[in-house]
Motif scaffolding. Structure first.
Motif, PDB file in Angstrom:
ATOM      1  N   LEU A 214       0.813  -1.224   0.000  1.00 27.67           N
ATOM      2  CA  LEU A 214       0.000   0.000   0.000  1.00 27.67           C
ATOM      3  C   LEU A 214       0.842   1.268   0.000  1.00 27.67           C
ATOM      4  O   LEU A 214       0.333   2.359  -0.312  1.00 27.67           O
ATOM      5  N   SER A 215       2.117   1.151   0.331  1.00 27.49           N
ATOM      6  CA  SER A 215       2.979   2.337   0.356  1.00 27.49           C
ATOM      7  C   SER A 215       3.768   2.510  -0.936  1.00 27.49           C
ATOM      8  O   SER A 215       4.530   3.469  -1.077  1.00 27.49           O
ATOM      9  N   LEU A 216       3.563   1.610  -1.878  1.00 26.68           N
ATOM     10  CA  LEU A 216       4.262   1.706  -3.161  1.00 26.68           C
ATOM     11  C   LEU A 216       3.666   2.834  -3.999  1.00 26.68           C
ATOM     12  O   LEU A 216       2.506   3.226  -3.791  1.00 26.68           O
ATOM     13  N   PRO A 217       4.427   3.340  -4.978  1.00 28.46           N
ATOM     14  CA  PRO A 217       3.841   4.298  -5.927  1.00 28.46           C
ATOM     15  C   PRO A 217       2.587   3.701  -6.564  1.00 28.46           C
ATOM     16  O   PRO A 217       2.471   2.471  -6.706  1.00 28.46           O
ATOM     17  N   GLU A 220       2.844   0.945  -9.252  1.00 29.52           N
ATOM     18  CA  GLU A 220       3.430  -0.285  -8.706  1.00 29.52           C
ATOM     19  C   GLU A 220       2.455  -0.988  -7.766  1.00 29.52           C
ATOM     20  O   GLU A 220       2.361  -2.219  -7.746  1.00 29.52           O
ATOM     21  N   MET A 221       1.734  -0.188  -6.966  1.00 31.36           N
ATOM     22  CA  MET A 221       0.751  -0.770  -6.055  1.00 31.36           C
ATOM     23  C   MET A 221      -0.333  -1.523  -6.836  1.00 31.36           C
ATOM     24  O   MET A 221      -0.690  -2.660  -6.502  1.00 31.36           O
ATOM     25  N   ARG A 222      -0.853  -0.897  -7.875  1.00 27.76           N
ATOM     26  CA  ARG A 222      -1.911  -1.542  -8.660  1.00 27.76           C
ATOM     27  C   ARG A 222      -1.399  -2.819  -9.333  1.00 27.76           C
ATOM     28  O   ARG A 222      -2.094  -3.836  -9.370  1.00 27.76           O
ATOM     29  N   GLU A 223      -0.178  -2.768  -9.857  1.00 32.21           N
ATOM     30  CA  GLU A 223       0.386  -3.947 -10.502  1.00 32.21           C
ATOM     31  C   GLU A 223       0.622  -5.054  -9.487  1.00 32.21           C
ATOM     32  O   GLU A 223       0.407  -6.242  -9.782  1.00 32.21           O
ATOM     33  N   THR A 224       1.044  -4.694  -8.269  1.00 37.92           N
ATOM     34  CA  THR A 224       1.275  -5.696  -7.227  1.00 37.92           C
ATOM     35  C   THR A 224      -0.030  -6.402  -6.863  1.00 37.92           C
ATOM     36  O   THR A 224      -0.088  -7.636  -6.798  1.00 37.92           O
ATOM     37  N   PHE A 225      -1.076  -5.616  -6.614  1.00 38.00           N
ATOM     38  CA  PHE A 225      -2.370  -6.226  -6.264  1.00 38.00           C
ATOM     39  C   PHE A 225      -2.938  -6.999  -7.451  1.00 38.00           C
ATOM     40  O   PHE A 225      -3.572  -8.048  -7.265  1.00 38.00           O
ATOM     41  N   ARG A 226      -2.715  -6.490  -8.660  1.00 39.64           N
ATOM     42  CA  ARG A 226      -3.219  -7.206  -9.838  1.00 39.64           C
ATOM     43  C   ARG A 226      -2.527  -8.546 -10.004  1.00 39.64           C
ATOM     44  O   ARG A 226      -3.181  -9.590 -10.092  1.00 39.64           O
TER      45      ARG A 226
END
Length: 549
Positions: A214-217, A220-226
């Motif tokens: 949640l603290s990623l840009p 990057e956050m969206r790609e991580t959760f995706r």
């Protein structure tokens, strides 16, 4: 004599009769129909061949039927041949010709009913649920029916590859990712997002793998959760399907159509063939030239591929992998895909017959006549896991396969979880368990099945059971040709009924001080054959054949 043998005898005999009377033998159909009469008093089998031929060869159908009957009764294995109505021929087999079926089943074992009727490489795509939630009840219907159809086609000589098309590209994945992020933050579900406890669970698992997600840009956050969320969801889907008895040979990712350049290759091929045009800044495919209701946008005005672009690339990919036939099993809201996919094939210079689309209708769960409420875990839908939890894998599969896919079905949870003859899967499985118990009891008595004296099987109920066993190969052939595995389940219910009635009328094992005799051994062979056919049929449906219940 099997029904297939009888059909061949009819064809040969008819050719001789036509020739003898100076009539045109070329009028004979490629396949001669032989059916079991509804009323067993009319005979073991009946044919309408004389009615088919009469007008074509210029003969009175009833007179032609008389000639056929007179010739057939001279053939080995035919006990009687009678003319009925305007030109039907009713046939009765002698015991020896009929009872050879029992030996045939025992000799063939698991292969009984198999043929090489369909020598094709078939790609069978089914379920293909979006990786944005658990498999819903509609997808569960395809998981059962698709798997059964694959098994069925394989028994008839087809080389079947079961394929799952993983829709991991597009707006639905963005909504899924946004839903996970909202759940991870403790925010409400987005208006266009996905709800349900599973979203919270997956969001928590993403954070367990990437605590700082949640603290990623933002990107990057969206790609991580995706990436992590989709992988977790798909892992759950695969596990649910496996526990349901449905496994796939190939998983194809929609995203790979784009990242591999397959979409661009397909559109280039269409451009070179002059099948696309530009309008309003978009690229359109001329699908109306091939029966579609409207042309389709393949490249949107913003330069991004439309959804149909991946469909084009995916079909081309299947054909290039060597499949003669591509079967798509789609939901009730996909009727438009029939013309669209066939038009895609034609646009690519392929035969539209290489595309076959089956549409499945809705499934509803009821209890005490009332609809069952939606799943709390999935938020808005009833899932595969919900159905299995309620009635078990065997009943779930059987209940979904038992009806033609083009009709909606209501699954009564109380009925399908009951241990009663009203429950169709219990009724069939109980017949197999009863036959297995009979075999165990016979072994304890030292009695073995024998095909040496099958001529002793002359009881009416024995004849009915034997003739129904003989229908199994034709049922499989017809069900495979029509893509209707529900015919197998209905057949099994009829066969189980014939067996129960036979058992009530014909004593199989000796009683008291009675010595075992040849009739006991012959009846035990008939029971072994019946058990084999039930096991073979349940195997095609992916349903267990229990030896004890």
């Amino acid at each position: 004599m099997t029904p297939a043998d009888l059909a061949e005898l009819l064809k040969t005999t008819a050719a001789a009769v036509l020739s003898e009377h100076g009539l045109d033998t070329s009028a004979l159909p490629a396949t001669v129909t032989v059916e079991r009469p509804r009323n067993p008093d009319h005979g073991d089998y009946a044919t309408n061949l004389a009615l088919q031929l009469g007008k074509k060869v210029g003969a009175n159908p009833r007179e032609l039927a008389g000639w056929l009957a007179a010739a057939l009764v001279q053939a080995d294995g035919i006990a009687a041949a009678d003319v009925a109505g305007p030109g039907f021929v009713n046939l009765r087999l002698d015991a020896s010709a009929q009872n050879v079926l029992v030996a045939n089943v025992i000799d063939a074992g698991r292969a009984y009913g198999h043929s090489q009727e369909f020598d094709e490489n078939i790609n069978l795509e089914f379920v293909s649920a979006n990786p944005t939630g658990p498999i819903h009840i509609g997808g569960t219907r395809w998981a059962a029916v698709g798997d059964a159809l694959g098994r069925l086609l394989s028994t008839q000589g087809a080389k079947v590859v079961r394929e799952y098309y993983f829709n991991d590209h597009g707006a639905q994945i963005d909504r899924f990712s946004n839903s996970l992020i909202a759940a991870a933050k403790g925010d409400p579900t987005p208006d266009d997002g996905y709800a349900g406890d599973y979203i919270k669970d997956i969001a928590a698992q993403v954070l367990a793998k990437e605590p700082d997600a949640l603290s990623l840009p933002d990107d990057e956050m969206r790609e991580t959760f995706r990436a992590i969320g989709v992988d977790l969801m798909f892992t759950h889907i695969k596990a649910s399907l496996h526990e349901f008895g449905t496994d796939f040979d190939v998983y194809t990712h929609e995203d790979s159509m784009h990242t591999s350049g397959r979409v661009e290759e397909a559109i280039t091929k269409l451009r070179d063939a002059g099948k696309v045009y530009e309008k309003d800044g978009a690229v359109w495919l001329r699908t109306t030239d091939f029966g579609d209701d409207k042309d389709r946008v393949v490249i949107k005005s913003d330069g991004n591929p439309a959804y149909v672009a991946a469909d084009i690339a995916y079909y081309l990919d299947k054909r290039e992998r060597g499949f003669d036939l591509c079967i798509y099993m789609l939901g009730a809201d996909h009727h438009g895909y029939i013309a669209r996919l066939k038009a895609i094939a034609s646009s690519l210079g392929e035969d539209p017959a290489t595309v076959e689309v089956l549409i499945g209708q809705m499934v509803n769960l009821v209890r005490d006549g009332q609809p069952v409420r939606m799943s709390k875990r999935a938020g808005t839908v009833i899932t595969l896991d919900d159905l299995v939890e309620a009635i078990g894998v065997d009943a779930a599969r059987y209940s979904l396969i038992r009806s033609s896919v083009d009709t909606p079905i209501d699954i009564d949870l109380a009925l399908w979880s009951s241990a009663s003859s009203e429950n169709p899967v219990y009724y069939v499985q109980y017949a197999h368990a009863r036959l297995s118990a009979l075999a165990r009891n016979a072994a304890e008595l030292g009695l073995a099945a024998s095909t040496a004296h099958l001529e002793l099987l002359t009881h009416e109920k024995e004849g009915v059971l034997i003739r129904n066993i003989g229908e199994f190969p034709r049922v499989l052939k017809t069900a495979a040709a029509l893509r209707e595995p529900h015919r197998v389940s209905r057949y099994l219910e009829d066969l189980a009924g014939d067996y129960h009635r036979f058992y009530d009328s014909c004593r199989v094992l000796p009683q008291g001080d009675e010595d075992p005799n040849d009739l006991h051994s012959a009846r035990l062979a008939l029971c072994d054959a019946t058990r084999q056919v039930i096991a073979n049929g349940l195997g095609i449906l992916g349903v267990s054949a229990p030896e004890r219940m």
